[in-house]
Scaffold this motif. Structure first.
Motif, short mmCIF file in Angstrom:
data_model
loop_
_atom_site.label_atom_id
_atom_site.label_comp_id
_atom_site.label_asym_id
_atom_site.label_seq_id
_atom_site.Cartn_x
_atom_site.Cartn_y
_atom_site.Cartn_z
N GLY A 17 0.82 -1.21 0.00
CA GLY A 17 0.00 0.00 0.00
C GLY A 17 0.85 1.26 0.00
O GLY A 17 0.56 2.22 -0.74
N ALA A 18 1.90 1.26 0.81
CA ALA A 18 2.78 2.44 0.88
C ALA A 18 3.45 2.70 -0.46
O ALA A 18 3.59 3.87 -0.89
CB ALA A 18 3.83 2.24 1.96
N CYS A 19 3.88 1.65 -1.14
CA CYS A 19 4.56 1.84 -2.42
C CYS A 19 3.58 2.21 -3.54
O CYS A 19 3.96 2.92 -4.48
CB CYS A 19 5.34 0.58 -2.79
N VAL A 20 2.34 1.74 -3.45
CA VAL A 20 1.32 2.21 -4.39
C VAL A 20 1.17 3.73 -4.27
O VAL A 20 1.12 4.46 -5.25
CB VAL A 20 -0.03 1.52 -4.12
N ARG A 21 1.14 4.21 -3.04
CA ARG A 21 1.01 5.65 -2.81
C ARG A 21 2.26 6.39 -3.28
O ARG A 21 2.16 7.46 -3.91
CB ARG A 21 0.78 5.88 -1.32
N ALA A 22 3.44 5.87 -3.00
CA ALA A 22 4.66 6.52 -3.46
C ALA A 22 4.68 6.60 -4.98
O ALA A 22 5.09 7.62 -5.56
CB ALA A 22 5.89 5.75 -2.95
N HIS A 23 4.21 5.54 -5.63
CA HIS A 23 4.14 5.54 -7.10
C HIS A 23 3.15 6.59 -7.59
O HIS A 23 3.40 7.27 -8.60
CB HIS A 23 3.74 4.16 -7.60
N ILE A 38 2.48 9.41 -6.14
CA ILE A 38 3.14 10.72 -5.96
C ILE A 38 4.18 10.95 -7.04
O ILE A 38 4.26 12.05 -7.63
CB ILE A 38 3.77 10.81 -4.55
N ALA A 39 4.99 9.92 -7.32
CA ALA A 39 6.02 10.05 -8.35
C ALA A 39 5.39 10.25 -9.73
O ALA A 39 5.90 11.03 -10.56
CB ALA A 39 6.94 8.82 -8.36
N THR A 40 4.29 9.56 -9.99
CA THR A 40 3.59 9.70 -11.27
C THR A 40 3.05 11.12 -11.44
O THR A 40 3.18 11.73 -12.51
CB THR A 40 2.44 8.69 -11.35
N ASP A 41 2.46 11.64 -10.37
CA ASP A 41 1.93 13.01 -10.42
C ASP A 41 3.06 14.00 -10.69
O ASP A 41 2.92 14.92 -11.50
CB ASP A 41 1.22 13.33 -9.11
N TYR A 42 4.19 13.80 -10.01
CA TYR A 42 5.33 14.70 -10.19
C TYR A 42 5.83 14.64 -11.63
O TYR A 42 6.10 15.67 -12.27
CB TYR A 42 6.45 14.30 -9.23
N ALA A 43 5.95 13.42 -12.17
CA ALA A 43 6.50 13.25 -13.51
C ALA A 43 5.58 13.85 -14.58
O ALA A 43 6.05 14.24 -15.67
CB ALA A 43 6.75 11.78 -13.81
N ASN A 44 4.30 13.91 -14.31
CA ASN A 44 3.36 14.47 -15.27
C ASN A 44 3.23 15.99 -15.15
O ASN A 44 2.76 16.65 -16.08
CB ASN A 44 1.99 13.83 -15.12
N ALA A 59 11.59 15.53 2.85
CA ALA A 59 10.41 15.11 3.61
C ALA A 59 9.16 15.86 3.17
O ALA A 59 8.13 15.80 3.86
CB ALA A 59 10.65 15.31 5.10
N ASP A 60 9.22 16.52 2.02
CA ASP A 60 8.04 17.23 1.51
C ASP A 60 6.93 16.27 1.13
O ASP A 60 5.76 16.64 1.08
CB ASP A 60 8.41 18.10 0.31
N THR A 61 7.30 15.04 0.76
CA THR A 61 6.31 13.98 0.51
C THR A 61 6.73 12.76 1.33
O THR A 61 7.82 12.73 1.93
CB THR A 61 6.25 13.59 -0.97
N ILE A 62 5.91 11.72 1.31
CA ILE A 62 6.26 10.50 2.06
C ILE A 62 7.18 9.58 1.29
O ILE A 62 7.57 8.52 1.79
CB ILE A 62 5.00 9.70 2.46
N VAL A 63 7.57 9.96 0.07
CA VAL A 63 8.37 9.06 -0.77
C VAL A 63 9.68 8.68 -0.09
O VAL A 63 10.07 7.51 -0.07
CB VAL A 63 8.61 9.68 -2.16
N GLU A 64 10.38 9.65 0.48
CA GLU A 64 11.66 9.32 1.12
C GLU A 64 11.44 8.44 2.35
O GLU A 64 12.25 7.55 2.63
CB GLU A 64 12.45 10.58 1.47
N GLN A 65 10.36 8.63 3.09
CA GLN A 65 10.09 7.77 4.24
C GLN A 65 9.78 6.35 3.79
O GLN A 65 10.27 5.38 4.38
CB GLN A 65 8.93 8.30 5.08
#
Length: 396
Positions: free
Chosen positions: A261-267, A269-275, A354-360
């Protein structure tokens, strides 16, 4: 609701609970991810209680345990726990986090009616955190990945057991209301349920670790002449390793569920950033180096999900699932490490803040490759099984 998570082959009751959990995590829990009460040793106690109060109000406290005390199947549990993991705080809020989730499962399977009445109800309603005391310090030569090396002892003295030893990496011991302690008698391994805090159980220190999602952190513990009433032994003397196996495979799989679940969310966030991010005249997603990483994420996330449901089905069949859970734990943790790493890479400098949860999530998944058995230990165990199976087939 997340488009990356499957709905086919999951019961209507599980999907209803899962959808309710996901909505709660996205709407109520995610806004807490920058709360100042989040520290290096996990969320503070008052933050934990606040989140759990919200979960009770929303009707998603301990959602995998039904109102009649029954437990969702492992396949159904997967649908629910994956969604609780969409925020690092989600499992804490919904009370699906380690070690509580595994401890509840163990007590539900093994504890006497008296011990269930005394401890389990407070665990299910989220009013009490728990800890599982098994691992011992390496400098003592104690049990780590090999539990047979256990040095903590227990001896009968009248109608009490006296326990002595040291434990380490004890998640959530600081602030827990109950502990399950493993110790060795003349008969073999034993388990005890003890109220916490207890003056005979001293926290030497809470370690600074790479992960930071679990309240209470991970502690080094000294147990000095702890007296435990005989009726607080879980099951029988010498049967502790058997009971540990009851907990082990489902707990491994629950880790896989939550961190998927955490990695689905990280993905996400990364997808939104890349777009949204432009570089060199076009969106990042249109650069193959970035777009291909996100494509690879989709494959790893789906493979991890399929491994989780496959192993869940094995456990639901009544099998112990030791080998299957080892395979799932290795495959899922390694796949999710690749996903988390790609998410950081896709986001560049933003990915390490730490602006997003991706690094955590990246930090937590790195720890997950070790917790509940390092990848190499599981591979070694599977190799031993391959050899045993070969001998059985060829009469060796």
């Amino acid at each position: 609701m997340s488009k990356l998570l499957q709905r086919e082959g999951i019961s209507d009751r599980a999907l209803e609970i899962a959808d309710k959990v996901e909505a709660f995590v996205r709407e109520k829990v995610i806004p807490y991810e920058r709360d100042p009460r989040l520290g290096g040793h996990g969320p503070s106690e008052d933050l934990s209680m606040e989140l759990k109060a919200l979960a009770r109000e929303a009707g998603v406290m301990t959602p995998h345990i039904l109102d009649d005390g029954g437990h969702l199947t492992q396949r159904e549990t997967a649908a629910v726990l994956i969604r609780s993991g969409l925020s690092p705080l989600g499992p804490l809020a919904c009370h699906t986090c380690a070690p509580d989730e595994g401890n509840m499962f163990l007590l539900g399977k093994v504890a006497s009616p008296e011990l269930k009445e005394r401890f389990l109800s407070r665990m299910i309603d989220g009013s009490m955190r728990t800890a599982f005391f098994m691992t011992e310090p390496a400098e003592d030569g104690g049990a780590g990945s090999d539990p047979s090396m256990m040095l903590t002892t227990c001896k009968m003295d009248g109608n009490h057991w006296v326990v002595n030893g040291r434990k380490t990496y004890i998640t959530g011991a600081d602030g827990a209301g109950m502990g399950i302690i493993m110790a060795k008698s003349d008969d073999g391994a034993c388990m005890f349920l003890v109220d916490l805090p207890d003056p005979a159980i001293r926290i030497e220190r809470v370690m600074d670790t790479i992960d930071s999602s679990m309240p209470g952190g991970h502690a080094v513990i000294t147990i000095d002449n702890l007296r435990v009433p005989a009726d607080q032994m879980l099951g029988e003397s010498g049967e502790g390793f058997k009971y540990a196996q009851v907990r082990l495979a489902p707990a491994r799989l629950s880790h896989c569920m939550r961190w998927l679940g955490a990695c689905v969310r990280a993905h996400e966030i990364a997808t939104d950033y890349a777009n949204r991010r432009m570089a060199f005249g076009k969106q990042l997603i249109d650069h193959e180096g970035v777009g291909f990483m996100l494509a690879e994420n989709l494959m790893d996330l789906k493979q991890a999900e399929l491994m989780i449901y496959w192993c869940a089905d094995v456990l639901d069949s009544g099998a112990q699932g030791g080998a299957e859970s080892s395979m799932a734990k290795v495959a899922v943790s390694e796949a999710l490490m690749r996903v988390a790493d790609r998410c950081v890479q896709c986001m560049g400098g933003q990915g390490v803040t730490a602006d997003t949860i991706v690094e955590q999530v990246f930090r937590e998944i790195r720890a997950f490759r070790i917790y509940d058995g390092p990848t190499e230990v599981h591979k070694w165990s599977l190799a031993k099984k391959i050899k045993r199976d070969w001998k059985a087939e060829h009469g060796g």
